[in-house]
Scaffold this active site. Sequence first.
Site, short mmCIF file in Angstrom:
data_model
loop_
_atom_site.label_atom_id
_atom_site.label_comp_id
_atom_site.label_asym_id
_atom_site.label_seq_id
_atom_site.Cartn_x
_atom_site.Cartn_y
_atom_site.Cartn_z
N ALA A 58 -9.68 5.31 4.61
CA ALA A 58 -9.67 6.49 5.34
C ALA A 58 -10.80 7.21 5.74
O ALA A 58 -11.49 7.59 4.72
CB ALA A 58 -8.29 7.42 5.11
N GLY A 59 -11.09 7.72 6.88
CA GLY A 59 -11.99 8.81 7.32
C GLY A 59 -13.36 8.12 7.48
O GLY A 59 -14.23 8.99 7.88
N LYS A 68 1.05 -1.15 0.18
CA LYS A 68 -0.15 0.10 -0.09
C LYS A 68 0.78 1.14 -0.06
O LYS A 68 1.72 1.54 0.93
CB LYS A 68 -0.87 0.15 1.28
CG LYS A 68 -1.76 1.38 1.46
CD LYS A 68 -2.56 1.36 2.86
CE LYS A 68 -3.21 2.59 2.69
NZ LYS A 68 -3.84 2.81 4.07
#
Length: 263
Positions: free
Chosen positions: A187-188, A100
Amino acid sequence: MKKVPLVIGGKTLSSRFFIGTGRYPNPVVQNETIKASGAEVLTFAIRRINLEHPDEDAILQHLEGRTFQYLPNTSGANNAEEAIRIARLARAAGLSDWIKVEISVSEKTLLPDPVETLKATEALAKEGFTVLPYTSDDPILCKKLEEVGAAAVMPGASPIGTGLGILNPYNLGVIVEEASVPIIVDAGLGSASDVAKAMELGADGVLMNTAVAKAKDPVKMALAMKQAIEAGLLSYEAGRIPMKRYATASSQLDHLLSSHSKG
């Protein structure tokens, strides 16, 4: 529309839940949470791993006896050169040829650097890595990452660890529509409803860490996220009704009133 099985880098995955290994209160909770998630793909920062003796590493040793696809990440890299070096070290240590790519220069926002991410993705793909770059929700950039060899693309819903959910559902929808490789929302995301929304928009999976690890009950949250993925995917496959400005009666009122008056 029915989703085909999730295949990345020639590997078929039965779970669409990618989960991080950091920030859990203790190894027992970490292990139970990962088990509840049903995740096959585990991600971790390479800089936190003992590369000389990965089998004895404090993070990975608690996962013995179970088979996972490791997805090491280059968190901490500030440019493409650093990310490439970190990826090579991970592969040399026998961790994985999956990587990643995660490159950011701002400690405040941790937003990915688009130029350096593109450079690293292209270089590592040419070296035979299965590259999954973490990137912004820019449809053009996501397509370019695909074109230079990304096996899957991982746009952020919002900045890492914020729990703000999907800030730009339109962009995410466009990314999914234009993609020829799997899209994993990363993410988030902060709640099960965020996860369900991502899947309803057509994402192929989600990656989560903070929202699960820092929940009051990580094990329950992992289960909630797992079920949200399943619900969102079913909703996407079923096909939601079009949104309209005005109401439409679910019963044929004109027909019912006409029949009543004749009686």
